[in-house]
Scaffold this motif. Structure first.
Motif, PDB file in Angstrom:
ATOM      1  N   LEU A 169       3.547  -8.721  14.426  1.00 44.09           N
ATOM      2  CA  LEU A 169       2.271  -8.317  13.840  1.00 44.09           C
ATOM      3  C   LEU A 169       2.544  -7.587  12.536  1.00 44.09           C
ATOM      4  N   LEU A 170       1.965  -8.085  11.457  1.00 39.34           N
ATOM      5  CA  LEU A 170       2.099  -7.447  10.153  1.00 39.34           C
ATOM      6  C   LEU A 170       0.810  -6.700   9.826  1.00 39.34           C
ATOM      7  N   LEU A 171       0.932  -5.402   9.620  1.00 38.39           N
ATOM      8  CA  LEU A 171      -0.213  -4.560   9.301  1.00 38.39           C
ATOM      9  C   LEU A 171      -0.391  -4.506   7.792  1.00 38.39           C
ATOM     10  N   THR A 172      -1.524  -5.010   7.298  1.00 38.44           N
ATOM     11  CA  THR A 172      -1.776  -4.928   5.864  1.00 38.44           C
ATOM     12  C   THR A 172      -2.094  -3.482   5.500  1.00 38.44           C
ATOM     13  N   VAL A 173      -1.436  -2.987   4.471  1.00 37.07           N
ATOM     14  CA  VAL A 173      -1.567  -1.570   4.122  1.00 37.07           C
ATOM     15  C   VAL A 173      -2.276  -1.426   2.777  1.00 37.07           C
ATOM     16  N   PRO A 174      -3.072  -0.369   2.618  1.00 46.69           N
ATOM     17  CA  PRO A 174      -3.750  -0.102   1.343  1.00 46.69           C
ATOM     18  C   PRO A 174      -2.791   0.579   0.376  1.00 46.69           C
ATOM     19  N   ASN A 175      -1.922  -0.198  -0.249  1.00 50.02           N
ATOM     20  CA  ASN A 175      -0.800   0.396  -0.969  1.00 50.02           C
ATOM     21  C   ASN A 175      -1.235   1.307  -2.106  1.00 50.02           C
ATOM     22  N   MET A 176      -2.436   1.087  -2.689  1.00 46.26           N
ATOM     23  CA  MET A 176      -2.841   1.921  -3.822  1.00 46.26           C
ATOM     24  C   MET A 176      -3.228   3.334  -3.414  1.00 46.26           C
ATOM     25  N   LEU A 177      -3.285   3.604  -2.104  1.00 44.61           N
ATOM     26  CA  LEU A 177      -3.530   4.971  -1.647  1.00 44.61           C
ATOM     27  C   LEU A 177      -2.249   5.797  -1.572  1.00 44.61           C
ATOM     28  N   GLY A 178      -1.130   5.204  -1.908  1.00 37.19           N
ATOM     29  CA  GLY A 178       0.111   5.961  -2.016  1.00 37.19           C
ATOM     30  C   GLY A 178       0.971   5.929  -0.772  1.00 37.19           C
ATOM     31  N   VAL A 179       2.226   6.307  -0.947  1.00 32.67           N
ATOM     32  CA  VAL A 179       3.206   6.232   0.143  1.00 32.67           C
ATOM     33  C   VAL A 179       2.845   7.172   1.281  1.00 32.67           C
ATOM     34  N   ASP A 180       2.520   8.420   0.991  1.00 34.20           N
ATOM     35  CA  ASP A 180       2.272   9.402   2.046  1.00 34.20           C
ATOM     36  C   ASP A 180       1.128   8.963   2.960  1.00 34.20           C
ATOM     37  N   TYR A 181       0.035   8.498   2.360  1.00 35.10           N
ATOM     38  CA  TYR A 181      -1.091   8.095   3.201  1.00 35.10           C
ATOM     39  C   TYR A 181      -0.740   6.867   4.037  1.00 35.10           C
ATOM     40  N   ASN A 182       0.001   5.932   3.472  1.00 35.47           N
ATOM     41  CA  ASN A 182       0.362   4.741   4.234  1.00 35.47           C
ATOM     42  C   ASN A 182       1.366   5.047   5.348  1.00 35.47           C
ATOM     43  N   VAL A 183       2.202   6.027   5.140  1.00 40.88           N
ATOM     44  CA  VAL A 183       3.070   6.481   6.236  1.00 40.88           C
ATOM     45  C   VAL A 183       2.216   7.038   7.373  1.00 40.88           C
ATOM     46  N   HIS A 184       1.197   7.801   7.027  1.00 40.76           N
ATOM     47  CA  HIS A 184       0.263   8.318   8.038  1.00 40.76           C
ATOM     48  C   HIS A 184      -0.411   7.165   8.798  1.00 40.76           C
ATOM     49  N   VAL A 185      -0.857   6.138   8.078  1.00 43.98           N
ATOM     50  CA  VAL A 185      -1.504   4.977   8.703  1.00 43.98           C
ATOM     51  C   VAL A 185      -0.558   4.308   9.695  1.00 43.98           C
ATOM     52  N   MET A 186       0.667   4.070   9.270  1.00 45.22           N
ATOM     53  CA  MET A 186       1.629   3.380  10.134  1.00 45.22           C
ATOM     54  C   MET A 186       2.028   4.237  11.332  1.00 45.22           C
ATOM     55  N   GLU A 187       2.227   5.535  11.082  1.00 47.47           N
ATOM     56  CA  GLU A 187       2.609   6.435  12.173  1.00 47.47           C
ATOM     57  C   GLU A 187       1.498   6.533  13.211  1.00 47.47           C
TER      58      GLU A 187
END
Length: 338
Positions: A307-325
């Protein structure tokens, strides 16, 4: 157990609110996000490829950099448009990236998606042969790529070379053993999924497909996966293939999550893509317990091994780490993915 990865579309924009304001930002943050995903325990870091757009384009420098800065996470694409590719030069690039990463490359290729410009592949020096469509050209490039990726010699050596040659016909270098088994085809229809199986490629199925039955997206996608696996079996391949699906999934953990994604339940959308009626799959955003209930109903996620989770990359690394975690901690265990 299900492999979990992220899929970044690699957007960048100088607009207000974007945390990724330049091409340099998106490249460097993509590397940082892959490193962070590996530390979290994610299995894959995948990147989209789009030409003539403020998005990630030429993938191999990025894949090589990610491979050099990580040690366990799979690195891949979803997908490279084969209409734009010189398949022989691509073999050299892919072989180098795979060797740098220690054999972790998972290369998604396909005919590509609707473009920013008209017939952009012509600017790269490619055009369909007489009687071919651009889809045919992409498949022709793919077949050359797959054939030569085996590493067999095919080029007549110079009798007076600058450096000594090994005996026999020469192959492209660097060659990476095993890479041929880690090529994926991005399919939007049952027919192309069947073709991918016959070619011995793994299957990537995204968040849209040709509407072939009028059923919900996840039901059609699950059927597509079953068609693929049946075709794989009929082709007599020995190894077990891999299948990935992509989804936008967000656990609403705080007010920021709710501000960005708490818009209520989404539904499938019907649209047109390349003159085909297409069904676009819904995204998922809810409190973790409700999210788990909804995801259990998704037949295609259940069928896939990745399963590949599409991430909102323009919100920055920190927020996307939060999303994945959030997904890894509060959703994946309840669904048996971890």
């Amino acid at each position: 157990m299900k492999k979990l990865g992220f899929l970044s579309f690699g957007h960048w924009s100088p607009d207000r609110g974007s945390q990724v304001r330049s091409a340099s930002d998106v490249l460097l943050q993509s590397i940082e996000l892959a490193e962070a995903a590996e530390e979290l325990g994610f299995d894959g870091a995948y990147f989209r490829v789009h030409h003539f757009a403020q998005q990630l384009a030429s993938p191999f420098p990025l894949l090589s950099a990610v491979g050099a800065r990580t040690s366990t996470i799979e690195i891949g694409t979803g997908v490279i448009d084969m209409r734009y590719e010189n398949p022989l030069y691509m073999i050299e690039n892919a072989g180098a990236a795979d060797l740098i990463s220690g054999g972790r490359l998972q290369l998604g290729i396909s005919r590509g998606s609707p473009e920013q410009v008209i017939e952009g592949w012509r600017y790269f020096g490619y055009q369909p042969a007489d009687g071919e469509t651009d889809q045919d050209m992409a498949r022709r490039h793919t077949e050359v790529f797959l054939n030569q990726l085996e590493g067999k010699g095919f080029a007549q050596p110079n009798p007076r070379p600058m450096f000594p040659n090994p005996p026999g016909l020469l192959r492209l270098e660097p060659h990476s053993d095993g890479l041929r088994d880690r090529i994926w085809w991005g399919s939007a229809s049952n027919a192309t999924a069947e073709w991918a199986a016959k070619q011995g490629m793994n299957l990537q199925s995204s968040t849209l497909k040709v509407d072939e039955s009028g059923e919900p997206f996840h039901v059609q996608q699950a059927k597509q996966i079953r068609v693929y696996r049946d075709a794989w079996k009929d082709a007599g391949h020995i190894r077990t293939p891999r299948v990935s699906v992509s989804r936008s999934i967000f656990a609403l953990m705080n007010d920021t999550d709710r501000m960005y994604f708490g818009r209520g339940k989404e539904s499938d959308q019907i649209g047109s893509i390349d003159n085909f009626r297409a069904v676009f799959g819904r995204g998922y955003a809810d409190e973790p317990d409700k999210l788990v209930e909804e995801l259990r109903k998704d037949e295609a996620i259940a069928e896939a091994d990745t399963l590949l989770l599409t991430v909102p990359n323009m919100l920055g690394v920190d927020y996307n780490v939060h999303v994945m975690e959030s997904i890894l901690t509060h959703v994946a265990p309840a669904l048996g993915w971890r």
